[in-house]
Motif scaffolding. Structure first.
Motif, PDB file in Angstrom:
ATOM      1  N   ASP A 127     -13.247 -14.674  58.283  1.00 13.04           N
ATOM      2  CA  ASP A 127     -14.647 -14.942  58.602  1.00 13.04           C
ATOM      3  C   ASP A 127     -15.588 -14.007  57.838  1.00 13.04           C
ATOM      4  O   ASP A 127     -16.761 -14.297  57.684  1.00 13.04           O
ATOM      5  CB  ASP A 127     -14.909 -14.773  60.105  1.00 13.04           C
ATOM      6  CG  ASP A 127     -14.298 -15.893  60.933  1.00 13.04           C
ATOM      7  OD1 ASP A 127     -13.912 -16.926  60.372  1.00 13.04           O
ATOM      8  OD2 ASP A 127     -14.208 -15.702  62.168  1.00 13.04           O
ATOM      9  N   SER A 128     -15.061 -12.878  57.361  1.00 13.69           N
ATOM     10  CA  SER A 128     -15.864 -11.906  56.638  1.00 13.69           C
ATOM     11  C   SER A 128     -15.852 -12.115  55.127  1.00 13.69           C
ATOM     12  O   SER A 128     -16.448 -11.330  54.386  1.00 13.69           O
ATOM     13  CB  SER A 128     -15.356 -10.491  56.952  1.00 13.69           C
ATOM     14  OG  SER A 128     -15.506 -10.212  58.322  1.00 13.69           O
ATOM     15  N   GLN A 143     -16.869 -13.479  51.540  1.00 11.15           N
ATOM     16  CA  GLN A 143     -18.104 -13.961  50.921  1.00 11.15           C
ATOM     17  C   GLN A 143     -17.930 -15.444  50.595  1.00 11.15           C
ATOM     18  O   GLN A 143     -16.819 -15.943  50.446  1.00 11.15           O
ATOM     19  CB  GLN A 143     -18.370 -13.222  49.603  1.00 11.15           C
ATOM     20  CG  GLN A 143     -18.740 -11.789  49.762  1.00 11.15           C
ATOM     21  CD  GLN A 143     -18.997 -11.132  48.397  1.00 11.15           C
ATOM     22  OE1 GLN A 143     -19.015 -11.778  47.362  1.00 11.15           O
ATOM     23  NE2 GLN A 143     -19.186  -9.825  48.424  1.00 11.15           N
ATOM     24  N   LEU A 144     -19.030 -16.146  50.432  1.00 17.20           N
ATOM     25  CA  LEU A 144     -18.994 -17.517  49.974  1.00 17.20           C
ATOM     26  C   LEU A 144     -18.285 -17.545  48.629  1.00 17.20           C
ATOM     27  O   LEU A 144     -18.588 -16.735  47.747  1.00 17.20           O
ATOM     28  CB  LEU A 144     -20.419 -18.065  49.844  1.00 17.20           C
ATOM     29  CG  LEU A 144     -20.534 -19.528  49.460  1.00 17.20           C
ATOM     30  CD1 LEU A 144     -19.903 -20.437  50.509  1.00 17.20           C
ATOM     31  CD2 LEU A 144     -21.994 -19.906  49.277  1.00 17.20           C
ATOM     32  N   ASN A 145     -17.332 -18.408  48.461  1.00 15.24           N
ATOM     33  CA  ASN A 145     -16.503 -18.494  47.252  1.00 15.24           C
ATOM     34  C   ASN A 145     -15.606 -17.271  47.085  1.00 15.24           C
ATOM     35  O   ASN A 145     -15.126 -17.010  45.994  1.00 15.24           O
ATOM     36  CB  ASN A 145     -17.334 -18.716  45.997  1.00 15.24           C
ATOM     37  CG  ASN A 145     -18.103 -20.008  46.057  1.00 15.24           C
ATOM     38  OD1 ASN A 145     -17.558 -21.029  46.498  1.00 15.24           O
ATOM     39  ND2 ASN A 145     -19.344 -19.994  45.656  1.00 15.24           N
ATOM     40  N   GLY A 146     -15.393 -16.506  48.155  1.00 18.43           N
ATOM     41  CA  GLY A 146     -14.530 -15.325  48.091  1.00 18.43           C
ATOM     42  C   GLY A 146     -13.079 -15.707  48.164  1.00 18.43           C
ATOM     43  O   GLY A 146     -12.698 -16.817  48.288  1.00 18.43           O
ATOM     44  N   LYS A 185     -22.674  -8.273  53.173  1.00 20.28           N
ATOM     45  CA  LYS A 185     -22.273  -9.219  52.114  1.00 20.28           C
ATOM     46  C   LYS A 185     -20.892  -9.823  52.345  1.00 20.28           C
ATOM     47  O   LYS A 185     -20.589 -10.879  51.827  1.00 20.28           O
ATOM     48  CB  LYS A 185     -22.283  -8.517  50.760  1.00 20.28           C
ATOM     49  CG  LYS A 185     -23.659  -8.091  50.322  1.00 20.28           C
ATOM     50  CD  LYS A 185     -23.582  -7.358  49.004  1.00 20.28           C
ATOM     51  CE  LYS A 185     -24.963  -6.862  48.594  1.00 20.28           C
ATOM     52  NZ  LYS A 185     -24.902  -6.063  47.373  1.00 20.28           N
ATOM     53  N   GLY A 186     -20.042  -9.139  53.078  1.00 23.82           N
ATOM     54  CA  GLY A 186     -18.676  -9.597  53.269  1.00 23.82           C
ATOM     55  C   GLY A 186     -17.773  -9.137  52.134  1.00 23.82           C
ATOM     56  O   GLY A 186     -18.219  -8.487  51.195  1.00 23.82           O
ATOM     57  N   LYS A 239     -14.894  -9.808  49.037  1.00 20.05           N
ATOM     58  CA  LYS A 239     -14.594 -10.793  47.996  1.00 20.05           C
ATOM     59  C   LYS A 239     -13.151 -11.274  48.072  1.00 20.05           C
ATOM     60  O   LYS A 239     -12.857 -12.413  47.785  1.00 20.05           O
ATOM     61  CB  LYS A 239     -14.851 -10.198  46.617  1.00 20.05           C
ATOM     62  CG  LYS A 239     -16.305  -9.933  46.341  1.00 20.05           C
ATOM     63  CD  LYS A 239     -16.492  -9.364  44.957  1.00 20.05           C
ATOM     64  CE  LYS A 239     -17.974  -9.084  44.721  1.00 20.05           C
ATOM     65  NZ  LYS A 239     -18.214  -8.529  43.390  1.00 20.05           N
TER      66      LYS A 239
END
Length: 76
Positions: A70-71, A73-76, A50-51, A53
């Motif tokens: 790079d790790s 999360q989207l919108n993290g 998930k990566g 936050k």
């Protein structure tokens, strides 16, 4: 670090040397030694792909910082 766990966070600390991991792990962090481990792969393993936050880079850049960014999360 100890308070992070109390509010549901899983702190991941990245250090250069393996010898530095024990102290951080004793304080409740999951430690990654960038000199011997693939930072991006370990973060993916720890987070179930998930990566993260949130990330905080105390040193300011370099290949480890790139792997952490790079790790995210989207919108993290």
């Amino acid at each position: 670090l100890n308070n992070d766990r109390k509010i549901g966070l899983k702190p991941i600390a990245i250090v250069r040397r393996v010898e530095q991991k024990a102290e951080l792990e004793a304080r409740g962090a999951i430690a990654i030694a960038s000199s011997t481990e693939d930072v991006k792969a370990r973060i993916a393993e720890i987070t179930g792909g998930k990566g993260v936050k949130i990330c905080f880079d105390a040193l300011g850049g370099g290949p480890v910082a790139s792997a952490v960014v790079d790790s995210l999360q989207l919108n993290g």
